[in-house]
Design a protein around this motif. Structure first.
Motif, PDB file in Angstrom:
ATOM      1  N   ARG A  79       0.814  -1.220   0.000  1.00 21.91           N
ATOM      2  CA  ARG A  79       0.000   0.000   0.000  1.00 21.91           C
ATOM      3  C   ARG A  79       0.844   1.264   0.000  1.00 21.91           C
ATOM      4  N   VAL A  80       0.250   2.313  -0.621  1.00 22.78           N
ATOM      5  CA  VAL A  80       0.832   3.660  -0.595  1.00 22.78           C
ATOM      6  C   VAL A  80      -0.326   4.638  -0.438  1.00 22.78           C
ATOM      7  N   GLU A  81      -0.235   5.505   0.567  1.00 30.64           N
ATOM      8  CA  GLU A  81      -1.275   6.505   0.807  1.00 30.64           C
ATOM      9  C   GLU A  81      -1.241   7.571  -0.283  1.00 30.64           C
ATOM     10  N   LEU A  82      -2.417   8.119  -0.613  1.00 29.19           N
ATOM     11  CA  LEU A  82      -2.534   9.107  -1.682  1.00 29.19           C
ATOM     12  C   LEU A  82      -2.960  10.470  -1.147  1.00 29.19           C
ATOM     13  N   PHE A  83      -2.324  11.511  -1.694  1.00 26.37           N
ATOM     14  CA  PHE A  83      -2.681  12.903  -1.404  1.00 26.37           C
ATOM     15  C   PHE A  83      -2.754  13.670  -2.706  1.00 26.37           C
ATOM     16  N   PRO A  84      -3.692  14.563  -2.929  1.00 30.76           N
ATOM     17  CA  PRO A  84      -4.765  14.904  -2.019  1.00 30.76           C
ATOM     18  C   PRO A  84      -5.874  13.849  -2.045  1.00 30.76           C
ATOM     19  N   GLN A  85      -6.524  13.681  -0.927  1.00 33.18           N
ATOM     20  CA  GLN A  85      -7.583  12.688  -0.800  1.00 33.18           C
ATOM     21  C   GLN A  85      -8.734  12.948  -1.771  1.00 33.18           C
ATOM     22  N   GLU A  86      -9.009  14.216  -2.042  1.00 33.81           N
ATOM     23  CA  GLU A  86     -10.126  14.583  -2.913  1.00 33.81           C
ATOM     24  C   GLU A  86      -9.964  14.023  -4.324  1.00 33.81           C
ATOM     25  N   ALA A  87      -8.729  13.841  -4.759  1.00 36.24           N
ATOM     26  CA  ALA A  87      -8.486  13.295  -6.098  1.00 36.24           C
ATOM     27  C   ALA A  87      -8.744  11.795  -6.136  1.00 36.24           C
ATOM     28  N   ALA A  88      -8.482  11.102  -5.029  1.00 39.91           N
ATOM     29  CA  ALA A  88      -8.652   9.650  -4.975  1.00 39.91           C
ATOM     30  C   ALA A  88     -10.093   9.245  -4.685  1.00 39.91           C
ATOM     31  N   ALA A  89     -10.813  10.031  -3.913  1.00 40.81           N
ATOM     32  CA  ALA A  89     -12.156   9.675  -3.438  1.00 40.81           C
ATOM     33  C   ALA A  89     -13.121   9.217  -4.539  1.00 40.81           C
ATOM     34  N   PRO A  90     -13.210   9.915  -5.680  1.00 38.39           N
ATOM     35  CA  PRO A  90     -14.181   9.496  -6.698  1.00 38.39           C
ATOM     36  C   PRO A  90     -13.847   8.149  -7.352  1.00 38.39           C
ATOM     37  N   LEU A  91     -12.630   7.661  -7.138  1.00 40.34           N
ATOM     38  CA  LEU A  91     -12.198   6.422  -7.786  1.00 40.34           C
ATOM     39  C   LEU A  91     -12.124   5.249  -6.803  1.00 40.34           C
ATOM     40  N   LEU A  92     -12.773   5.372  -5.661  1.00 44.01           N
ATOM     41  CA  LEU A  92     -12.778   4.321  -4.649  1.00 44.01           C
ATOM     42  C   LEU A  92     -13.212   2.986  -5.266  1.00 44.01           C
ATOM     43  N   GLY A  93     -12.416   1.946  -5.013  1.00 43.38           N
ATOM     44  CA  GLY A  93     -12.718   0.613  -5.523  1.00 43.38           C
ATOM     45  C   GLY A  93     -12.263   0.344  -6.941  1.00 43.38           C
ATOM     46  N   ARG A  94     -11.746   1.361  -7.617  1.00 42.47           N
ATOM     47  CA  ARG A  94     -11.302   1.235  -9.016  1.00 42.47           C
ATOM     48  C   ARG A  94      -9.801   0.998  -9.077  1.00 42.47           C
ATOM     49  N   GLU A  95      -9.370   0.269 -10.102  1.00 47.11           N
ATOM     50  CA  GLU A  95      -7.942   0.144 -10.364  1.00 47.11           C
ATOM     51  C   GLU A  95      -7.508   1.396 -11.108  1.00 47.11           C
ATOM     52  N   VAL A  96      -6.406   1.990 -10.650  1.00 47.13           N
ATOM     53  CA  VAL A  96      -5.938   3.257 -11.209  1.00 47.13           C
ATOM     54  C   VAL A  96      -4.442   3.211 -11.479  1.00 47.13           C
ATOM     55  N   ARG A  97      -4.026   4.135 -12.314  1.00 45.02           N
ATOM     56  CA  ARG A  97      -2.606   4.404 -12.562  1.00 45.02           C
ATOM     57  C   ARG A  97      -2.349   5.794 -12.015  1.00 45.02           C
ATOM     58  N   VAL A  98      -1.273   5.936 -11.230  1.00 45.30           N
ATOM     59  CA  VAL A  98      -0.962   7.218 -10.601  1.00 45.30           C
ATOM     60  C   VAL A  98       0.454   7.656 -10.951  1.00 45.30           C
ATOM     61  N   VAL A  99       0.633   8.961 -10.980  1.00 48.88           N
ATOM     62  CA  VAL A  99       1.953   9.562 -11.148  1.00 48.88           C
ATOM     63  C   VAL A  99       2.090  10.612 -10.055  1.00 48.88           C
ATOM     64  N   GLY A 100       3.245  10.627  -9.386  1.00 50.29           N
ATOM     65  CA  GLY A 100       3.461  11.622  -8.349  1.00 50.29           C
ATOM     66  C   GLY A 100       4.789  11.437  -7.657  1.00 50.29           C
ATOM     67  N   THR A 101       4.996  12.243  -6.628  1.00 52.91           N
ATOM     68  CA  THR A 101       6.229  12.183  -5.850  1.00 52.91           C
ATOM     69  C   THR A 101       6.026  11.267  -4.649  1.00 52.91           C
ATOM     70  N   PHE A 102       6.890  10.251  -4.548  1.00 54.42           N
ATOM     71  CA  PHE A 102       6.814   9.272  -3.482  1.00 54.42           C
ATOM     72  C   PHE A 102       7.592   9.777  -2.271  1.00 54.42           C
ATOM     73  N   ARG A 103       7.031   9.575  -1.096  1.00 54.09           N
ATOM     74  CA  ARG A 103       7.701   9.956   0.158  1.00 54.09           C
ATOM     75  C   ARG A 103       7.625   8.798   1.138  1.00 54.09           C
ATOM     76  N   TYR A 104       8.691   8.652   1.918  1.00 60.87           N
ATOM     77  CA  TYR A 104       8.702   7.662   2.986  1.00 60.87           C
ATOM     78  C   TYR A 104       9.278   8.300   4.236  1.00 60.87           C
ATOM     79  N   ALA A 105       8.583   8.104   5.356  1.00 60.44           N
ATOM     80  CA  ALA A 105       9.072   8.579   6.643  1.00 60.44           C
ATOM     81  C   ALA A 105       8.838   7.475   7.671  1.00 60.44           C
ATOM     82  N   PRO A 106       9.889   7.000   8.332  1.00 59.35           N
ATOM     83  CA  PRO A 106       9.712   5.982   9.374  1.00 59.35           C
ATOM     84  C   PRO A 106       8.693   6.468  10.412  1.00 59.35           C
TER      85      PRO A 106
END
Length: 108
Positions: free
Chosen positions: A64-91
């Motif tokens: 899993r990878v969390e998505l921001f902004p949430q408003e962009a992901a919300a309409p696609l709940l349950g759908r398979e998607v392709r995303v482009v963006g900047t990945f971040r990791y923080a322990p």
């Protein structure tokens, strides 16, 4: 709703630079430090948790990878998607992706 999502994504589109690297969710989960700060493209199914509200994409192995902004992901709940963006990791905080684009795969 689609107009709002399009406006958010257009505003974010100017944030990226260079080619996004194709990275499966499995690799982002197994080596998050190796991709921190990089522009990536990946795909998965949009999921949500209510408390606290957050959206992510996941693959069949539950990587899993969390998505921001949430408003962009919300309409696609349950759908398979392709995303482009900047990945971040923080322990202690986990893996996240600041979206530039999110598009459904398959028919719509």
């Amino acid at each position: 709703m689609r107009v709002m999502m399009a406006a958010v994504l257009l505003a974010l589109a100017g944030c990226g630079g260079g080619e996004a690297r194709e990275v499966p969710l499995q690799m982002l989960a197994s080596d998050p430090q190796g991709f921190d700060g990089q522009r990536v493209t990946t795909q998965g199914v949009v999921r949500r948790f209510e408390a606290p509200l957050h959206y992510w994409i996941e693959d069949a192995a539950l990587n899993r990878v969390e998505l921001f902004p949430q408003e962009a992901a919300a309409p696609l709940l349950g759908r398979e998607v392709r995303v482009v963006g900047t990945f971040r990791y923080a322990p202690g905080e986990g893996r996240s992706l600041s979206l530039e684009t999110i598009s459904p795969l398959g028919g719509d």
